[in-house]
Design a protein around this motif. Sequence first.
Motif: not given
Length: 363
Positions: A76-105
Motif C-alpha cells: 500500500x503506497x502513500x496514496x492508499x492505492x493497493x498494488x501487487x508487486x513481485x521481485x527477483x533477487x540475485x544472491x551468492x554465498x560469501x561465507x560458507x561457514x557462517x552460511x552453514x551455521x545459519x541455515x544448518x542442514x
Amino acid sequence: MNRASLILPVLAVAVVGLLSSVFIVDEREKALVLQFGQVKAVKEEPGLGFKIPFIQEVVKYDGRILGLPTQPLEVTPLDDRRLVVDAFARWQIVDVVEFREAVGAGGIEAAQSRLERIMNPAIREVLGSVPSNSVLSEDRTGLMNQIRDIARRQALALGVEVIDVRLTRTDLPTQNLSATFARMRAEREREAADEIARGNEAAQRVRASADRTVVEVTSEARREAEVIRGEADAARNAIYAEAFGRDPEFFAFTRSLTSYERALQSGNSSMVMQPDSQFFEYLRSDAAPEGSPVPQPLAATEAPAAEPAPEAPATAPAPEAAAPEATAPETDAPAADAPEADAPEAPALEAPAEPATAPAGTP
C-alpha cells in the motif's frame, strides 16, 4: 598362502579407505569438512581434498550467483492505492561457514526461504514510503536500489550477499482492475467526445465559410450574367430596329410568318375566321399586300415618314393623291373621280381597308 590371503583384504581396506578420504571440489562449488556436525575444514578452491574416512563428511554448496523469485506481495503506497508487486533477487554465498551455521542442514532451500522473509519487509518498507505513480513509473531504479541495500544488510547474517533486486511486476489487485479499467475507459471516451466536438465545430465553420463563398460567387456570376444579357439584348434590339427600319415590308412579312408558326400548330384548339381575313394576306399571294410600306434603301430614320401614305383612307380623300391607294375595297365600287387607268386593278384589290398596318399589328 596364509600370508597372501591376509595381505589382500588389508590392501582392499586400504584402497577403500584411501578413496573415501579423497574428495574433489568443482570450481562452481564450495565445500566444508564436518566432523560430528562441526566444521573442521573449508575448501573453496577447486581441486582435491582429504578427510578422515568414516569420521568426517564433506558438504558442498553452490558457489555461483543464484536467483530468488519472490511470491506476489500486496503493498500500500502513500496514496492508499493497493498494488501487487513481485521481485527477483540475485544472491551468492560469501561465507560458507557462517552460511552453514545459519541455515544448518537445510542448505540452499532454507537460505532462499530466509532471504524471502528478508525481501518482503524490505519491499513493503520502501514502496510504502512513495506514491503509487513512482512505483508504476519506468524510472524506479532508485527504489530497487533501496530494497537491495536493506536486504543486503540483513542477509549478511546468513553468510550471503544480495547482489541485485529487480521489480518484475507492479499491478493492481484483481478486484480493482475492472473498476480501474472502467475509469480509464470513461476518461478516454470523454477525451474522444471532446475531440469529436472540436472537429465538428471546425467542420461547421469550414462548411459555413464555403456556403457563404458559394452564395457570393453565385450572386456575382448571376449579376454579371444579367448585365451581359441586358447588353446583348440591347445590342440585339438595336440591330433589329436598324434592320426593320430599313425594310418595313420584310418586318411585316417576318411578323406574319411568326404568327403563322404559332397559330398553325397541332393541337385540340380551333380557330374560326373569315377567308378574306387580313391574317391570311401572305397566304393568298406571294406579292406584298397593297398599301404596304415602301422600303427606304438609304436612311433608316426616313422609314417612319413614308408610313402616313397607307393611312390616307382614314382621312378625307384627295382626288389626285389618294387615287393610287384605292379606297374602292371599303365600298366595293370604283371612285367617281378615279382615272381610267386604275380601273383594271380594282378587281384584284380584295384586301381590307388598312392592309399596311394589319401585318404589323398581328401577334
